[in-house]
Design a protein around this motif. Structure first.
Motif, PDB file in Angstrom:
ATOM      1  N   UNK A  59       4.255  52.932   1.150  1.00 35.18           N
ATOM      2  CA  UNK A  59       3.189  53.008   1.999  1.00 35.18           C
ATOM      3  C   UNK A  59       2.135  51.981   1.625  1.00 35.18           C
ATOM      4  N   UNK A  60       1.554  51.340   2.512  1.00 33.93           N
ATOM      5  CA  UNK A  60       0.499  50.409   2.316  1.00 33.93           C
ATOM      6  C   UNK A  60      -0.502  50.715   3.345  1.00 33.93           C
ATOM      7  N   UNK A  61      -1.811  50.714   2.923  1.00 40.96           N
ATOM      8  CA  UNK A  61      -2.972  50.724   3.766  1.00 40.96           C
ATOM      9  C   UNK A  61      -3.998  49.431   3.871  1.00 40.96           C
ATOM     10  N   UNK A  62      -4.248  48.931   5.169  1.00 37.86           N
ATOM     11  CA  UNK A  62      -5.376  47.875   5.326  1.00 37.86           C
ATOM     12  C   UNK A  62      -6.345  48.517   5.401  1.00 37.86           C
ATOM     13  N   UNK A  63      -7.657  48.215   4.722  1.00 25.52           N
ATOM     14  CA  UNK A  63      -9.038  48.612   5.053  1.00 25.52           C
ATOM     15  C   UNK A  63      -9.466  48.180   6.214  1.00 25.52           C
ATOM     16  N   UNK A  64     -10.534  48.740   6.747  1.00 18.17           N
ATOM     17  CA  UNK A  64     -11.058  48.631   8.225  1.00 18.17           C
ATOM     18  C   UNK A  64     -11.675  47.313   8.065  1.00 18.17           C
ATOM     19  N   UNK A  65     -11.535  46.479   8.870  1.00 14.66           N
ATOM     20  CA  UNK A  65     -11.708  45.133   8.801  1.00 14.66           C
ATOM     21  C   UNK A  65     -12.242  44.570  10.185  1.00 14.66           C
ATOM     22  N   UNK A  66     -13.317  43.825  10.256  1.00 11.97           N
ATOM     23  CA  UNK A  66     -14.012  43.363  11.589  1.00 11.97           C
ATOM     24  C   UNK A  66     -13.065  42.147  12.117  1.00 11.97           C
ATOM     25  N   UNK A  67     -13.327  42.354  13.545  1.00 13.90           N
ATOM     26  CA  UNK A  67     -12.785  41.361  14.401  1.00 13.90           C
ATOM     27  C   UNK A  67     -14.005  40.483  14.920  1.00 13.90           C
ATOM     28  N   UNK A  68     -13.823  39.243  15.411  1.00 17.35           N
ATOM     29  CA  UNK A  68     -14.562  38.206  15.496  1.00 17.35           C
ATOM     30  C   UNK A  68     -15.418  38.717  16.999  1.00 17.35           C
ATOM     31  N   UNK A  69     -14.633  39.020  17.860  1.00 20.29           N
ATOM     32  CA  UNK A  69     -15.255  39.567  19.102  1.00 20.29           C
ATOM     33  C   UNK A  69     -15.883  40.910  19.238  1.00 20.29           C
ATOM     34  N   UNK A  70     -16.109  41.463  18.160  1.00 22.35           N
ATOM     35  CA  UNK A  70     -16.606  42.718  17.993  1.00 22.35           C
ATOM     36  C   UNK A  70     -15.738  43.709  17.656  1.00 22.35           C
ATOM     37  N   UNK A  71     -16.152  44.944  17.245  1.00 20.24           N
ATOM     38  CA  UNK A  71     -15.575  45.835  16.674  1.00 20.24           C
ATOM     39  C   UNK A  71     -14.516  45.646  15.296  1.00 20.24           C
TER      40      UNK A  71
ATOM     41  N   UNK B  74      12.482  51.386  -9.983  1.00 17.88           N
ATOM     42  CA  UNK B  74      11.028  50.635 -10.238  1.00 17.88           C
ATOM     43  C   UNK B  74      10.398  51.235  -9.405  1.00 17.88           C
ATOM     44  N   UNK B  75       9.078  51.292  -9.788  1.00 23.88           N
ATOM     45  CA  UNK B  75       7.857  51.726  -8.837  1.00 23.88           C
ATOM     46  C   UNK B  75       6.917  50.567  -9.073  1.00 23.88           C
ATOM     47  N   UNK B  76       5.973  50.503  -8.006  1.00 25.76           N
ATOM     48  CA  UNK B  76       5.254  49.362  -7.997  1.00 25.76           C
ATOM     49  C   UNK B  76       3.925  49.658  -7.297  1.00 25.76           C
ATOM     50  N   UNK B  77       2.838  49.221  -7.711  1.00 23.19           N
ATOM     51  CA  UNK B  77       1.592  49.141  -6.819  1.00 23.19           C
ATOM     52  C   UNK B  77       1.131  47.491  -6.551  1.00 23.19           C
ATOM     53  N   UNK B  78       0.375  47.633  -5.487  1.00 20.60           N
ATOM     54  CA  UNK B  78       0.039  46.332  -5.173  1.00 20.60           C
ATOM     55  C   UNK B  78      -1.327  46.423  -4.619  1.00 20.60           C
TER      56      UNK B  78
ATOM     57  N   UNK C 277      -8.679  40.710   5.327  1.00 20.03           N
ATOM     58  CA  UNK C 277      -8.571  42.144   5.321  1.00 20.03           C
ATOM     59  C   UNK C 277      -7.966  42.650   3.913  1.00 20.03           C
ATOM     60  N   UNK C 278      -8.579  43.485   3.216  1.00 17.54           N
ATOM     61  CA  UNK C 278      -8.019  43.924   1.862  1.00 17.54           C
ATOM     62  C   UNK C 278      -7.003  44.934   1.966  1.00 17.54           C
ATOM     63  N   UNK C 279      -5.873  45.128   1.382  1.00 22.41           N
ATOM     64  CA  UNK C 279      -5.084  46.042   1.393  1.00 22.41           C
ATOM     65  C   UNK C 279      -4.457  46.514   0.096  1.00 22.41           C
ATOM     66  N   UNK C 280      -3.833  47.874  -0.013  1.00 24.00           N
ATOM     67  CA  UNK C 280      -3.534  48.550  -1.172  1.00 24.00           C
ATOM     68  C   UNK C 280      -2.376  49.283  -0.944  1.00 24.00           C
ATOM     69  N   UNK C 281      -1.515  49.419  -1.875  1.00 23.78           N
ATOM     70  CA  UNK C 281      -0.105  50.218  -1.440  1.00 23.78           C
ATOM     71  C   UNK C 281       0.567  50.539  -2.812  1.00 23.78           C
ATOM     72  N   UNK C 282       1.738  51.076  -2.432  1.00 26.27           N
ATOM     73  CA  UNK C 282       2.747  51.488  -3.720  1.00 26.27           C
ATOM     74  C   UNK C 282       4.126  51.200  -3.285  1.00 26.27           C
ATOM     75  N   UNK C 283       5.045  51.190  -3.778  1.00 27.21           N
ATOM     76  CA  UNK C 283       6.586  50.969  -3.387  1.00 27.21           C
ATOM     77  C   UNK C 283       7.440  51.394  -4.348  1.00 27.21           C
ATOM     78  N   UNK C 284       8.821  51.835  -4.226  1.00 21.47           N
ATOM     79  CA  UNK C 284       9.861  52.025  -4.934  1.00 21.47           C
ATOM     80  C   UNK C 284      11.053  51.543  -4.649  1.00 21.47           C
TER      81      UNK C 284
END
Length: 301
Positions: free
Chosen positions: A37-49, A259-263, A290-297
């Protein structure tokens, strides 16, 4: 959301299990399963929102070794992307898509020629659509193929190419540098060998200086197109996301095949695009880094 998560070249995922030759006394059959699973943190768009996204994926494969460097197999995968848009302006104001589903099947093939050349081909089919979208109109085909030459015990290098059909768009063709360079005893540069399966060329620098651990610095360009819901903001339309993902990962080998990974990382030059059912542009927008974090196996048997 960036298609980074399964990091470094689509080649790596479905052929990872094939990269291990079957030695004397070992079964010619090999299997792998990987995901995360990976999650991208809330990120602004140039045209708003703004927007955020969470991706979960699973991939499994089976291969049969027909020789020390020859094999053929099949892999099946599923990915779910959940997007959330906030705002009343621009693309975000249209709330263009929500949950996306991708189903994929590939048939990896690998063969050695002489003592120094290794070739591979990876044909695949994918179905990428929003919940409620028509999977019959969401199928695309692709092929990654190439060959590398073993220059020395430390360096193999060669050309590759990716060719992918795109939903309501022209065929996407891109070159790949295939490299496996053991720079020092603990430092290596490679294409593939990342955390799973996806499209797009990339490179990864790996350090094994800490016993049991692999620390990685990588980057890749990614593009993803998908069919939209029949009853959504643009019925039967097309969504697209592009970006360049840079990441750091730490992987721990709990046993030789597991193997297990974090990123964590940052997606740069992110671009979102909304099209009608014929592939004509309706709206597009650029995203802030856009920052993101996650893990994998990954497990190989």
């Amino acid at each position: 959301m960036m298609r980074l998560f399964f990091a470094l070249a689509f080649v790596a995922a479905s052929t990872a299990v094939l990269a291990q030759p079957s030695g004397e006394g070992q079964s010619p059959w090999q299997t792998f399963i990987e995901g995360g699973v990976v999650h991208q943190i809330d990120t602004d768009l140039d045209e708003g929102g703004s927007y955020s996204a969470t991706r979960a994926s699973i991939e499994a494969g089976l291969a049969f070794a027909t020789g020390p460097r020859d094999s053929i197999g099949v892999s099946l995968g599923y990915t779910r992307d959940d997007y959330r848009f906030d705002g009343s302006l621009g693309l975000a104001g249209r709330d263009p898509w929500g949950s996306l589903h991708e189903y994929r099947v590939s048939v990896p093939w690998r063969k050695g020629f002489g003592e120094r050349i290794n070739a591979f081909a990876l044909p695949s089919l994918r179905w990428s659509a929003e919940s409620g979208g028509d999977l019959g109109d969401a199928m695309t085909a692709g092929l990654i193929a190439g060959a590398n030459y073993r220059v020395s015990d430390r360096l193999s290098i060669g050309p590759g190419i990716g060719v992918f059909d795109e939903i309501e768009d022209s065929v996407n063709v891109f070159p790949i540098l295939l490299i496996d360079w053991q720079i020092t005893e603990t430092l290596a540069l490679e294409t593939g060998g990342g955390l799973g399966a996806t499209r797009g060329p990339g490179l990864q620098l790996n350090s094994t200086a800490i016993e049991g651990w692999t620390l990685s610095l990588g980057g890749r360009y990614e593009t993803y197109r998908f069919r939209l819901d029949d009853d959504g903001a643009v019925p039967d339309g097309v969504g697209e996301e592009k970006g360049v993902a840079m990441f750091l990962a730490a992987s721990y080998r709990s046993s030789p095949g597991v193997s297990v990974s974090v990123l964590a990382g940052l997606e740069l030059d992110g671009k979102l695009r909304l099209e009608d059912s014929n592939g004509d542009k309706i709206l597009s927008d650029d995203a802030d880094p856009a920052p993101f974090v996650g893990f994998a196996f990954r497990a190989r048997f």
